[in-house]
Design an enzyme around this catalytic site. Structure first.
Site, PDB file in Angstrom:
ATOM      1  CD  GLU A 145      31.212  -8.268 -24.705  1.00 30.92           C
ATOM      2  OE1 GLU A 145      31.045  -9.322 -24.198  1.00 30.92           O
ATOM      3  OE2 GLU A 145      32.406  -8.136 -25.248  1.00 30.92           O
ATOM      4  CG  HIS A 202      28.664  -9.176 -19.837  1.00 29.53           C
ATOM      5  ND1 HIS A 202      28.347 -10.586 -20.241  1.00 29.53           N
ATOM      6  CD2 HIS A 202      29.233  -8.310 -20.670  1.00 29.53           C
ATOM      7  CE1 HIS A 202      29.439 -10.603 -21.203  1.00 29.53           C
ATOM      8  NE2 HIS A 202      29.676  -9.428 -21.739  1.00 29.53           N
ATOM      9  CB  CYS A 245      24.111 -15.721 -19.023  1.00 29.94           C
ATOM     10  SG  CYS A 245      25.131 -14.646 -18.131  1.00 29.94           S
TER      11      CYS A 245
END
Length: 442
Positions: free
Chosen positions: A174, A248, A368
């Site tokens: 990821e 995450h 992000c």
């Protein structure tokens, strides 16, 4: 050689919509199928870039991927003109069409894992685009992400681009959302902390939401990037945190230079982290800012995205927290931040709250939206200059967004082939402004 960390934000794309595609991301699920505003979202992101630029943080821009992804739709059996394909997909599987329209590439913390040249064996900056196999709408991104990264960081003398890891759960990757680099200064080798949620040899797993990052993926990237084993830690996420929406690591932990800011429930074995940091403490110590549950509950940490804040260093050399404004309206979190910046025992002494509602409502906060890339002066010179933020670039992009981005996107508008013309105009203009027109060729 001296280097600086350049903050590359993803420009929010003109097809930004709330389709609720990310299982395990609580905000994405909560706001599913509501109307979105690509124009408002892109302008909010642009203002964050401007703030960091004004603080003295080197700021870059990563272009959005072109959407809808017609290659995927054709691969799945839809054919004819673009108008035909949109109409067929809308009539057959609206979730699939929304996936192919997704602007999730804006969250460039998931774009790739990056190793600076000072840490790698061949003294080049290394990139591995994440395979993102845990979510279909993101799993279709890697080829275009690699092409995009090469358009920005193209000189092979300075930059090395690795293929994405195999698209299999054993190698689920990821990107930088699960990687943190700390360093004592701007010259010497740093330390890398890779955080994973699952491993083939471990039975430690969440039970409600899936673990997205694998240990084996982290190890493969560390090998291919030439990281020194004694400067690298592989640390497991707490499965209970994943089950509460920490999909995450950057939802529960953020670091910058000498500071690591994390919640006490972030890791399965926190002692591994403390021991590793102790081994690398030199004349200048690392600062571990551990937030206890009594200070901020895990629920409030996730809902406010406190740990998806950015930590940056301003022109005066001070550590600054760039926090989503959700943190200001959450009573417990706001109280904690006020205490944090008054506490002289840690380096963070300022906070800026930023409005990123459009991104936040889809599950992505300030951290992000950015990919951290540490570069030397020569590497900056080798980077696409059109993708470096300045006042003129800000004004050009703002004008583009205001003229070409949709004010509102709904499911009905995604079904309407007339949207394609508006998107084409936006992408063509973005390509010109950022010097990446080749990314948007039909």
């Amino acid at each position: 050689m001296e280097s600086v960390e350049v903050n590359f934000d993803g420009l929010i794309g003109p097809s930004h919509n709330f389709a609720g595609l990310a299982f395990g991301n609580l905000a994405s699920t909560r706001f599913a199928h509501r109307p979105s505003s690509p124009k408002q979202g892109a302008l909010q992101g642009l203002e964050k870039m401007k703030l960091l630029h004004q603080l003295g943080v080197p700021q870059g821009i990563l272009p959005p991927l072109r959407r809808p992804d017609f290659n995927t739709l054709k691969q799945l059996g839809f054919s004819g003109t673009h108008k035909d394909i949109i109409e067929q997909a809308a009539a057959t599987d609206m979730a699939l069409l929304a996936s192919c329209y997704s602007a999730s590439s804006m969250w460039t913390a998931n774009a790739a894992t990056v190793t600076p040249s000072v840490d790698s064996q061949d003294n080049r900056v290394h990139f591995t685009a994440a395979n993102l196999i845990s979510q279909f709408h993101r799993s279709i991104e890697p080829p275009a992400t690699t092409k995009m990264l090469k358009a920005v960081f193209g000189d092979p003398r300075y930059f090395c681009h690795h293929p994405s890891l195999p698209a299999h759960p054993d190698w689920a990757d990821e990107g930088a959302a699960n990687h943190t680099r700390l360093c004592h200064n701007n010259r010497d080798k740093g330390i890398s902390i890779f955080v994973y949620g699952k491993a083939k040899q471990s039975k430690v797993m969440p039970t409600t939401f899936p673990a997205r990052q694998s240990l084996e993926a982290c190890q493969a990237i560390a090998r291919s990037h030439g990281l020194a084993p004694n400067h690298t830690l592989f640390l497991q996420q707490a499965p209970e945190a994943i089950d509460q929406g920490v999909f995450h690591n950057d939802v529960i932990c953020v670091g910058h230079q000498q500071v690591l800011f994390y919640h006490q429930d972030a890791f399965y074995d926190e002692a591994e982290l403390v021991e590793f940091i102790a081994q690398h403490t030199q004349t200048q110590p690392y600062h571990l800012i551990r937030v206890e549950t009594g200070q901020v509950s895990l629920k409030n940490a996730v809902s406010s995205y406190l740990f998806n804040s950015q930590i940056v260093i301003n022109q005066a050399g001070e550590y600054v927290l760039i926090a989503p404004h959700n943190c200001a309206i959450n009573e417990q979190v706001n109280h904690y931040i006020n205490q944090l910046i008054k506490d002289a025992s840690n380096p963070i002494n300022q906070v800026h709250f930023v409005n990123l509602d459009q991104s936040m409502n889809n599950g992505g906060g300030p951290a992000c939206l950015r990919l951290r890339v540490r570069l030397t002066p020569e590497e900056i010179q080798a980077t696409n200059p059109n993708c470096m933020f300045n006042e003129d670039k800000y004004l050009e992009l703002k004008a583009c967004i205001e003229q070409y981005y949709p004010d509102e996107l709904t499911e009905a508008k995604l079904k309407d082939p007339r949207l394609l013309s508006q998107l084409d105009l936006a992408y063509t203009q973005i390509g010109k402004i950022l010097g990446v027109a080749e990314l948007y060729d039909h």
